[in-house]
Design a protein around this motif. Structure first.
Motif, short mmCIF file in Angstrom:
data_model
loop_
_atom_site.label_atom_id
_atom_site.label_comp_id
_atom_site.label_asym_id
_atom_site.label_seq_id
_atom_site.Cartn_x
_atom_site.Cartn_y
_atom_site.Cartn_z
N ALA A 413 84.10 124.70 57.08
CA ALA A 413 84.77 123.40 57.05
C ALA A 413 83.88 122.29 57.60
CB ALA A 413 86.07 123.48 57.83
N TRP A 414 83.16 122.57 58.70
CA TRP A 414 82.36 121.48 59.28
C TRP A 414 81.14 121.17 58.40
CZ3 TRP A 414 77.29 121.55 60.74
CH2 TRP A 414 76.71 122.79 60.93
N THR A 415 80.64 122.18 57.67
CA THR A 415 79.54 121.93 56.72
C THR A 415 80.03 121.01 55.61
OG1 THR A 415 78.84 124.19 57.12
CG2 THR A 415 77.78 123.05 55.30
N PHE A 417 82.48 118.94 55.79
CA PHE A 417 82.73 117.62 56.38
C PHE A 417 81.41 116.83 56.46
CE2 PHE A 417 83.30 114.77 60.04
CZ PHE A 417 84.46 114.13 59.66
N CYS A 418 80.38 117.48 57.01
CA CYS A 418 79.09 116.79 57.18
C CYS A 418 78.45 116.47 55.83
CB CYS A 418 78.11 117.69 57.93
SG CYS A 418 78.43 117.71 59.66
N THR A 552 81.96 115.85 64.73
CA THR A 552 81.77 116.74 63.58
C THR A 552 82.68 117.96 63.70
OG1 THR A 552 79.48 116.06 63.54
CG2 THR A 552 80.01 118.01 62.28
N TRP A 553 82.76 118.48 64.90
CA TRP A 553 83.62 119.65 65.12
C TRP A 553 85.08 119.28 64.83
CZ3 TRP A 553 87.66 120.93 68.47
CH2 TRP A 553 87.99 122.30 68.47
N GLY A 556 85.66 118.97 61.12
CA GLY A 556 85.78 120.28 60.48
C GLY A 556 87.17 120.85 60.70
#
Lengths: 569, 261
Positions: A413-415, A417-418, A552-553, A556
């Protein structure tokens, strides 16, 4: 005559009732009621303030000539804008869900035009009242100021409708039959004509040109257009607006009556002229209706700004560079980069506009020395972050309808998002840093004081984009034209904006505190000014990176818990 | 290929899957209740049920779009809850209304999918899939320019490209013309023959009957039947030689809905 027939009046009435019912239904839930209350307070308060200003302005009013000139200026601008808009909206615009029903119904086409103009008139009441209150601020008879604005807008709607029908028919009969070469020849000739006129008007000593230049350079006193309208050619151009200008500037109620009668007559004639044009506009209207529906759909899907502009087929030939590698993260970022590249024209226009306006704004903050330069650069970075991030939006808003599919992609999920936000972040950061360097070079060269700002820009941009998207993912909502729930939307936009600003302020403030604290306190301990500046930058950077990682966390997590049942919210 | 062969590792294993939508009233709406199933590699499983039966919820949960509330899902041996990324590398999903990216061309959609799944040599396979879907002439067309049927074809091409072990299709033939339908059917069969497990959810019972080796009938979130059509006839409509349609009506009638497979 000018009134639409009973079935269309009934339709308008029922639609209004339906709209009203929807508003009430939306306000039945506690959330809806609170948002409506906030929206009502914001809109109502703003309107009340306007009315209050009009009442308080009694006695301060300017002279009749000034009011008439202001009305002429506003009218000229509105007429120009409306006419240009009418040229791009050919035929009669009826919403897509109604057009086939109404065209197939046993109704005269003229009645459809009348219906459309009445509905448009009623819809523009709010805008008319708003504009009217501005004019009424200085009108000798306040009511005439408001009436002139409302009647002016209604007549303008009739005029633009007539233009839309005639221009559409002309285009069909003339332009569509021209070959591509002839069309380009015509455009070239027109461009030559304009260039020739400009060359002629600026080469000689034409009184009106120098007068206009003088007025432009002087600026418009008190924000009024009266100065500009004293220039002869513009005054001639504004002649058709005279009746409404005279009504707004009427010194007494009695003196304004003939102008009022004339304005009403012109409005009625305008409606009849548009309705009785012997042109079959059905095909054009279907095309326009479909185009506008498509435009609205794009805005709904992407959330507005540059990302809602249409991607033309020609642009698909432009290769999109794989700037972020060929990994899954790179692929997701590449997909977003395609949006930037394929909407390059809009992106470039928006960037230049924002940067030019901001440059003018920050230059008004005078002062010499390092602190003043730092302040100017800092302000540019802050405002630039806000405006560019909102204008060049390539984020989750345009993916709201696709989040279900995106959740099946084999990335964390955080990938996701980024990677989704990476292109927007890179673009805005590059633009801002580039603009800051150019501005400083123009102002006398790059200095060391610019370094902290250049280091802060990537973080400020990252914060704004991340917070904006986290708030959006937690409460997905996009305001689009023609959407129901005006009050709730205003309230929600206000609340969300507030949340964004507060969180952004907290994060940006923490960086500022870390930087300024180190920069200002270290010299007290005997550290040199330059070293303190460098250490301050490092401290700010360190704190900023921790904040960015935290956001970022959170992003995600927000993406992972996003409920796709909210799609299309 | 015999999907029912013993000792074959499952492409998909679902055990005791339940899902309740909280917003559906005082106690919420039970969308899925204790759903369990296994799908073998190369098998086509037809998923049918009336509106609101929980078909899309089941597919979306298996695809990782919705979180697992209760139960377990394993794709190619990877637990979807614990090793989500590995599990998702083995699956592809085609929704009922695919929305291609407006700024990417047809070919770029495939390029993007290949990069997403870490494929290096994708061009030959992409060309083959585009040719099979009759989309070759649309290689340079933007996603936003495609008709409903073409969008559907493109979504299917993207799904087949990385040769996933499991493909979830939710009403995959909506908007396709007769030739498109035939091509799509052929491609589903061809992929299954290559070892891809397919779950096909559709209201077109004839399509499911034609393609699926086993069927799963859902009603009000519960599995009413899971097995072959022949077994369904024997169990739900004894003595009948009817089609899936007859079995479906027998299985989802009020008095039969309580039956559990």
């Amino acid at each position: 005559m000018i009134v639409p027939p009973a079935p269309l009046r009934l339709l308008a009435r029922r639609k209004f009732q339906g709209w009203w019912r929807k508003q009430l239904r939306r306000a039945r839930t506690p959330g809806g009621a609170i948002l409506a209350l906030i929206g009502l307070t914001v809109i109502g308060g703003w309107f009340a303030w306007m009315i209050f200003s009009v009442v308080l302005a009694r006695g301060i009013g300017a002279g009749s000539a000034d009011v008439a000139n202001a009305a002429r200026g506003v009218g000229l601008f509105a007429a120009l804008f409306t006419t240009l808009n009418a040229l791009s909206m050919r035929g009669l615009y009826i919403p897509r869900e109604e057009i086939e029903l109404l065209f197939a119904a046993p109704l005269a086409r003229a009645d459809l035009v009348r219906h459309r103009l009445w509905v448009a008139g009623l819809r523009s009441m709010f805008g008319g009242l708003f504009m009217g209150l501005f004019i009424a601020l200085e009108a000798p008879v306040r009511a005439y100021g408001v009436i002139a604005a409302v009647l002016g807008l209604w007549t303008l709607a009739a005029w633009s409708q007539a233009v839309a029908i005639v221009a559409g028919a002309l285009e069909r009969r003339v332009l569509d039959r021209l070959t591509k070469a002839t069309r380009w020849l015509a455009i070239g000739l027109f461009a030559l004509l304009v260039l020739g006129f400009l060359a002629w008007s600026t080469s000689g000593e034409h009184a009106w040109v120098s007068g206009l230049r003088e007025r432009m350079l002087q600026g418009l006193p008190g924000g009024r257009l009266s100065g500009l309208l004293s220039v002869e050619p513009l005054r001639t151009l504004a002649l058709p607006i005279e009746p409404w200008a005279r009504l707004a500037a009427a010194p007494s109620a009695l003196a304004g009556l003939p102008w009022l009668a004339l304005c009403v007559l012109l409005w009625a004639c305008g409606i009849e002229l548009a309705a009785r044009l012997p042109i079959d506009f059905r095909e054009l209207s279907l095309e326009t209706s479909s185009n506008i529906a498509e435009r609205i759909r794009r805005v709904r899907r992407s959330g507005g700004a540059v990302s809602s502009s249409k991607v033309r087929a020609l642009n698909s030939l432009r290769r999109v560079p794989w700037c972020f590698g060929r990994s899954p993260l790179g692929a997701i970022a590449w997909r977003k980069t395609a949006g930037v590249v394929r909407r390059a024209r809009g992106t470039l226009f928006m960037s230049l506009l924002v940067i030019a306006l901001l440059s003018l704004l920050v230059r008004s903050f005078g002062g010499e020395g390092a602190s003043a330069a730092l302040l100017r650069s800092g302000m540019f970075a802050l405002f630039g972050t806000f405006y560019l991030c909102n204008g060049l939006r390539f984020d989750f808003r345009e993916d709201l309808g696709r989040l279900a599919v995106m959740k099946t992609w084999p990335v964390g999920a955080w990938t996701l998002f980024c990677a989704t936000l990476l292109p927007q972040w890179s673009l805005v950061t590059l633009l801002l840093c580039g603009a800051l360097c150019v501005l400083n070079l123009v102002d006398g060269g790059l200095s060391l004081e610019l370094a902290p700002v250049l280091f802060a820009v990537p973080l400020l941009v990252a914060y704004w984009i991340a917070i904006d998207n986290i708030v959006f993912l937690l409460a997905p909502f996009r305001t689009t034209p023609g959407q129901d729930g005006m009050l709730q939307n205003a309230g929600r936009a206000m609340l969300m904006g507030l949340v964004r600003m507060v969180v952004y302020g907290l994060f940006a403030g923490t960086i500022g505190l870390a930087f300024a604290g180190t920069w200002r306190l270290l010299p007290l301990a005997g550290v040199s000014e330059r070293s303190a500046l460098a250490l301050g930058t490092l401290a700010g950077l360190g704190v900023g990176c921790v904040g960015a990682a935290a956001l970022t966390w959170v992003g995600g997590r927000a993406l992972a818990r996003f409920d796709v049942a909210r799609e299309g919210a | 290929m015999d999907p029912a062969a013993p000792n074959r590792p499952s492409a998909l294993s679902v055990a005791g899957l339940s899902k309740t939508y909280e917003s559906g009233g005082e106690h919420g709406v039970q969308a899925l209740s204790e759903l369990s199933l296994e799908v073998a590699p190369g098998e086509i499983l037809g998923l049918v049920g009336p509106n609101g039966a929980g078909k899309t919820t089941a597919l979306r949960t298996i695809a990782g779009i919705l979180p697992i509330q209760r139960g377990a899902i394993s794709i190619c041996g990877h637990d979807l809850a614990r090793a989500e990324r590995d599990a998702k590398r083995c699956l592809a999903w085609v929704g009922d209304d695919p929305q291609p990216f407006e700024t990417l061309t047809v070919e770029e959609h495939l390029e993007f999918t290949a990069a997403l799944y870490g494929m290096r040599d994708w061009r030959a396979r992409a060309g083959e899939l585009l040719a099979r879907a009759e989309l070759e002439s649309k290689r340079d067309a933007l996603g936003g320019e495609l008709s409903r049927g073409m969008r559907q074809k493109l979504a299917l091409c993207c799904a087949w490209l990385p040769r996933p072990a499991l493909v979830l299709l939710d009403e995959p033939l909506t908007g396709l013309d007769p030739r498109g339908i035939q091509r799509a059917k052929d491609s589903i069969r061809a992929q299954a023959a290559e070892g891809t497990a397919v779950i096909l959810s559709s209201h077109l019972l004839e399509l499911v009957e034609e393609l699926a080796q086993r069927i799963l009938i859902l009603d009000r979130g519960r599995s009413v039947f899971l097995g072959t059509l022949q077994e369904a006839r024997e169990r739900l409509a004894p003595g009948a030689q009817g089609s899936l349609r007859d079995v479906f009506f027998a299985a989802t009638a009020d008095d039969a809905s309580g039956a559990d497979a």
